[in-house]
Design an enzyme around this catalytic site. Structure first.
Site, PDB file in Angstrom:
ATOM      1  N   VAL A 167       0.837  -1.201   0.000  1.00 19.91           N
ATOM      2  CA  VAL A 167       0.000   0.000   0.000  1.00 19.91           C
ATOM      3  C   VAL A 167       0.872   1.251   0.000  1.00 19.91           C
ATOM      4  CG1 VAL A 167      -1.844   1.233   1.180  1.00 19.91           C
ATOM      5  CG2 VAL A 167      -1.834  -1.256   1.178  1.00 19.91           C
ATOM      6  N   ASP A 168       1.965   1.241   0.744  1.00 22.66           N
ATOM      7  CA  ASP A 168       2.908   2.359   0.700  1.00 22.66           C
ATOM      8  C   ASP A 168       3.451   2.547  -0.716  1.00 22.66           C
ATOM      9  OD1 ASP A 168       2.849   3.309   3.321  1.00 22.66           O
ATOM     10  OD2 ASP A 168       4.374   1.910   4.005  1.00 22.66           O
ATOM     11  N   VAL A 169       3.799   1.445  -1.360  1.00 20.40           N
ATOM     12  CA  VAL A 169       4.357   1.521  -2.713  1.00 20.40           C
ATOM     13  C   VAL A 169       3.340   2.103  -3.685  1.00 20.40           C
ATOM     14  CG1 VAL A 169       5.293   0.170  -4.623  1.00 20.40           C
ATOM     15  CG2 VAL A 169       5.928  -0.410  -2.272  1.00 20.40           C
TER      16      VAL A 169
END
Length: 409
Positions: A167-169
């Site tokens: 999700v960060d990516v």
């Protein structure tokens, strides 16, 4: 030829992963990224190990190459003034503080836009700036709350997170898209704007067919392990010695699969003639395929099926993924030298302005003295006149580059 973002200055107030991944992409594209870090501690990920590198952690180095680091205490009036001067000169600001935290320090969007109307100000949050503003935004938490874990794992097992902070990516990539779009628009209007991304929205926006399936039916999708809810066979099949990933996206590929496996008659079986038929009778199909695949090793089946034009391969690991990219000429590894670990090459290829000037991640505060000296100098003013913009407005034109940025790359 100069990199595509040559001359763009990025004030990177972000830490951990989503923000730094966004700014490292901008650095790869040629921007001068100045990373603002807490004195004595720096980005949290400098302490996230093992594994460790010569200067810091592998985690930190994954998202901070080609940047310059300055230590600033934003609670200190003098350092806060230096930060505001950097904001005045920057083209882009990226931050992932708790909502309202930078406003309290005089560095929120409204204050920054007043200082520098051309600034692209990107805020990365966990759950947005409204009702979710107070919620902590960690990748694992968003994978859980946003439903990604509910569709990851075996049907009879526990929900599982993805093996990387996905999700960060994804949020980082959304941030880069928003920033680049705002920079492009600034060429017309001469004005910056506020770009906002949040982990939950990026996750939901990335669910693709699974999100669409929910919207179409009103029913939340469930875990299917390695199978696909709408395609068959599109899964891991067991061979004599392990698993084989097979991705048949159409009837022609399925016909070649079963012919190669010595079961060409399955393509004419009414249960398997079309993809919807195969999805309905998936369990029967998998049993028949695995009965035949048990005759040989997964690697041999992968070779035969690939030669037959069927998307198939063995289930490897990260090391074999890098090795495959090497064999295919993708050159996934970049050697930086200067005591730094190798880096993963940017996935972006540009024909005229290639990504290529990779520099090692900075030591904490490594460039503090030189950047402070630069900030003490007046900004350079362009000789060209202001550009006319729609509605008769003219955007303020100044060279945002710090004096040291020209030689930093």
């Amino acid at each position: 030829m100069a990199p595509v973002l040559d001359g763009i200055v990025v004030a990177d107030f972000s830490r951990v992963l989503a923000g730094p991944l966004a700014t490292v992409t901008l650095a790869d594209l040629g921007a001068d990224v100045i990373k603002i870090e807490r004195p004595g501690a720096g980005d949290d990920t400098r302490a996230w190990g093992p594994p460790w590198t010569e200067r810091t952690s592998a985690y930190f180095e994954a998202a901070n190459r080609s940047k310059r680091s300055i230590e600033l205490d934003l609670d200190d009036p003098e350092d806060r003034d230096a930060a505001r001067e950097l904001v005045r000169r920057a083209d882009v600001l990226v931050e992932n503080f708790r909502s309202g935290a930078l406003d309290a320090k005089g560095l929120g969007y409204d204050e920054a836009a007043a200082i520098n109307p051309r600034l692209i100000y990107c805020s990365v949050t966990g759950f947005g700036s409204e009702a979710g503003a107070a919620l902590p935004g960690y990748d694992f938490l968003v994978q859980a709350l946003g439903g990604l874990m509910s569709i990851t794992g075996e049907p009879d097992g526990d929900p599982m997170k993805v093996g990387v902070a996905l999700v960060d990516v994804l949020t980082a990539k959304d941030a880069v898209a928003g920033i680049l779009a705002a920079l492009f628009e600034r060429e017309r209007s001469g004005l910056g704007q506020h770009v906002e991304v949040n982990l939950l929205s990026s996750l939901l926006g990335s669910l693709a067919n699974q999100g669409a399936n929910f919207l179409a039916t009103g029913s939340a999708p469930s875990r299917l392990g390695n199978t696909h809810p709408s395609i068959a066979p599109y899964e891991a099949l067991r061979c004599r010695d392990g698993l084989l990933a097979v991705a048949c996206g159409n009837d022609g590929q399925f016909a070649r699969l079963v012919a190669t496996a010595g079961a060409a008659e399955l393509a004419r079986d009414p249960r398997f003639a079309t993809n919807p038929d195969r999805v309905r009778h998936r369990a029967e199909l998998v049993a028949l395929l695995e009965e035949r695949l048990a005759a040989d090793h997964a690697e041999e089946w992968a070779r035969r099926l690939t030669e037959a034009g069927v998307p198939a391969g063995t289930v490897g690991d990260v090391a074999s993924g890098f090795a495959l990219a090497d064999r295919l000429g993708l050159r996934p590894r970049v050697h930086i030298g200067d005591g730094a670990m190798d880096q993963v090459r940017s996935p972006i290829t540009l024909s005229r302005t290639p990504v290529g000037d990779y520099r090692r991640p900075p030591a904490l505060g490594e460039h503090t003295e030189s950047i402070r000296a630069d900030l003490g100098s007046p900004p350079q003013v362009r000789a060209d006149p202001p550009r006319a913009h729609p509605g008769g407005q003219q955007g303020e034109q100044h060279d945002a580059r710090l004096p040291g940025a020209q030689t930093a790359r």
